[in-house]
Design an enzyme around this catalytic site. Structure first.
Site, PDB file in Angstrom:
ATOM      1  N   HIS A  76      -1.082   0.273 -10.016  1.00 29.91           N
ATOM      2  CA  HIS A  76      -1.878   0.084  -9.452  1.00 29.91           C
ATOM      3  C   HIS A  76      -2.268  -1.532 -10.067  1.00 29.91           C
ATOM      4  O   HIS A  76      -3.875  -1.694  -9.918  1.00 29.91           O
ATOM      5  CB  HIS A  76      -2.927   0.614  -8.376  1.00 29.91           C
ATOM      6  CG  HIS A  76      -3.103   0.199  -7.315  1.00 29.91           C
ATOM      7  ND1 HIS A  76      -3.456   0.460  -6.153  1.00 29.91           N
ATOM      8  CD2 HIS A  76      -3.185  -1.806  -6.268  1.00 29.91           C
ATOM      9  CE1 HIS A  76      -4.077  -0.453  -5.057  1.00 29.91           C
ATOM     10  NE2 HIS A  76      -3.249  -1.927  -5.320  1.00 29.91           N
ATOM     11  N   SER A 128      -0.189  -5.226 -10.439  1.00 27.22           N
ATOM     12  CA  SER A 128       0.144  -6.064 -10.029  1.00 27.22           C
ATOM     13  C   SER A 128      -0.214  -7.196  -9.886  1.00 27.22           C
ATOM     14  O   SER A 128       0.243  -8.106  -9.861  1.00 27.22           O
ATOM     15  CB  SER A 128       1.130  -5.759  -8.603  1.00 27.22           C
ATOM     16  OG  SER A 128       0.544  -5.451  -8.112  1.00 27.22           O
ATOM     17  N   ARG A 143       0.955  -0.819   0.401  1.00 30.17           N
ATOM     18  CA  ARG A 143       0.122   0.075   0.057  1.00 30.17           C
ATOM     19  C   ARG A 143       0.969   1.082  -0.110  1.00 30.17           C
ATOM     20  O   ARG A 143       2.132   1.426   0.198  1.00 30.17           O
ATOM     21  CB  ARG A 143      -0.872   0.126   1.485  1.00 30.17           C
ATOM     22  CG  ARG A 143      -2.120  -1.079   0.985  1.00 30.17           C
ATOM     23  CD  ARG A 143      -2.955  -0.140   0.235  1.00 30.17           C
ATOM     24  NE  ARG A 143      -4.024  -1.242  -0.289  1.00 30.17           N
ATOM     25  CZ  ARG A 143      -3.781  -2.460  -1.079  1.00 30.17           C
ATOM     26  NH1 ARG A 143      -3.386  -2.850  -1.433  1.00 30.17           N
ATOM     27  NH2 ARG A 143      -5.031  -2.774  -1.569  1.00 30.17           N
ATOM     28  N   GLU A 197      -3.993   7.972  -5.373  1.00 30.31           N
ATOM     29  CA  GLU A 197      -4.203   7.320  -7.022  1.00 30.31           C
ATOM     30  C   GLU A 197      -5.568   7.783  -7.769  1.00 30.31           C
ATOM     31  O   GLU A 197      -6.613   7.441  -6.667  1.00 30.31           O
ATOM     32  CB  GLU A 197      -4.252   5.690  -6.858  1.00 30.31           C
ATOM     33  CG  GLU A 197      -2.680   5.608  -5.334  1.00 30.31           C
ATOM     34  CD  GLU A 197      -2.902   3.475  -5.863  1.00 30.31           C
ATOM     35  OE1 GLU A 197      -4.189   2.843  -6.514  1.00 30.31           O
ATOM     36  OE2 GLU A 197      -2.154   3.323  -5.376  1.00 30.31           O
ATOM     37  N   ASP A 241       4.038   0.310  -7.298  1.00 33.98           N
ATOM     38  CA  ASP A 241       2.605   0.103  -8.154  1.00 33.98           C
ATOM     39  C   ASP A 241       2.033   1.043  -7.506  1.00 33.98           C
ATOM     40  O   ASP A 241       0.837   0.380  -7.352  1.00 33.98           O
ATOM     41  CB  ASP A 241       2.496  -2.026  -8.224  1.00 33.98           C
ATOM     42  CG  ASP A 241       1.156  -2.096  -8.725  1.00 33.98           C
ATOM     43  OD1 ASP A 241       1.052  -1.584 -10.198  1.00 33.98           O
ATOM     44  OD2 ASP A 241       0.844  -2.746  -8.428  1.00 33.98           O
TER      45      ASP A 241
END
Length: 320
Positions: free
Chosen positions: A279, A281, A231, A260, A255
């Site tokens: 984000h 992955s 995170r 975001e 990632d």
């Protein structure tokens, strides 16, 4: 007597829908992503598979029948956990679904930074033929995996194919296969100086929020790479940017981010020693299959026998 009600907020396909209907004949099953489909049934739903923020005002109200939520994601930090606790609602996560795709991404980022693949992609776009001082390799280096859950264990297994020394950090300190040394989080500062790669796979909790700041980056090797697929808030992002700009660490593969989508003004976009992915992955062609077959159906079988779901039951005190 009216049927009990289950909402499934993902388009899982007819075959899985029918399988769940046969398993739970006493339930009416409502399937769909649109709020218009879900809203009329939210208050009456006893089970929700795939929590959505819109459901909070619709189902967490007086007279709600909600008893069990199966999250469609591994992370649950954005959910109203306190409200779930107060209302005696069970929550299970999708933890474990991501072990293969995320471990693949971890090594894609590690290899990309080590073998300068990201640099060569940029050079290809400019039709530039340049060595870029590429001279590093992964084999026989030391990887520190911060958070040895399912993703961490799969990462450790792959690391052994590269003959890497694997150091793990986990809350319990319990040993795991393919991990040469295991430590508890209070030993983190002892672990960081040993690592050529530091891989963060942690959930966001009160304990992990801001766990990595400038002090931690300074304890890493100047030649070390940081990978974060946990995170964004686990890192103090401004201090990471500073560490990368000042060459405190060699680079980062990221990632996840504190905010975001990552803001276009962020310096991370333009850094030569950073790879940014949006984000993704955990994205995989097998996501629905793994959630339904490996988690939802086994948990539903327990629930229908008046037992608590056994897979990934969230401990509200721990936050995961």
């Amino acid at each position: 007597m009216s049927k009990r009600l289950m909402l499934i907020t993902q388009n899982i396909g007819e075959a899985y829908t029918q399988q769940i209907k046969e398993l739970a004949p006493d339930f009416e099953i409502i399937v769909g992503k649109d709020k218009e489909i879900l809203a009329p049934f939210a208050k009456e739903a006893e089970i929700v598979v795939g929590w959505k923020k819109d459901l909070e005002k619709l189902s967490l109200i007086e007279g709600s029948n909600l008893r069990w939520i199966q999250s469609w994601s591994a992370g649950v930090n954005n959910m109203p956990l306190q409200t779930f606790t107060e209302n005696g609602i069970l929550l299970t996560s999708a933890n474990g679904v991501h072990a293969y795709p995320i471990s693949e991404t971890i090594f894609a980022l590690m290899l990309g930074l080590t073998r300068k693949v990201h640099t060569y992609v940029k050079q290809q776009q400019q039709k530039e033929w340049h060595h870029a001082q590429m001279n590093l390799e992964i084999h026989e280096k030391t990887i520190g995996i911060i958070g040895v859950g399912e993703i961490g264990k799969e990462t450790a297994r792959i690391a052994k194919a590269f003959r890497m020394n694997v150091i793990g950090v986990r809350h319990s300190g319990i040993a795991a296969d393919n991990v040469d040394e295991m430590f508890t989080p209070d030993r983190l500062h002892k672990v960081l100086p040993k690592c050529d790669y530091v891989v963060i796979t942690l959930p966001l909790t009160d304990e992990t929020d801001g766990m990595f700041g400038l002090e931690e980056f300074k304890r890493m090797k100047k030649t070390a790479f940081l990978i974060n697929i946990g995170r964004g808030e686990v890192l103090v992002e401004d201090e990471l940017i500073n560490a990368l700009q000042e060459n405190v660490i060699a680079g980062a593969g990221l990632d996840v981010f504190a905010k975001e989508p990552l803001e276009k003004s962020s310096p991370l976009w333009d850094m030569d020693n950073v790879i940014v992915t949006p984000h993704t992955s955990g994205s995989t062609e097998h996501y629905t299959k793994r959630v339904i077959e490996d988690i939802v159906i086994p948990n539903l079988k327990h629930y229908l026998k008046n037992e608590n779901p056994s897979i990934n039951l969230v401990d509200y005190k721990k936050g995961y």
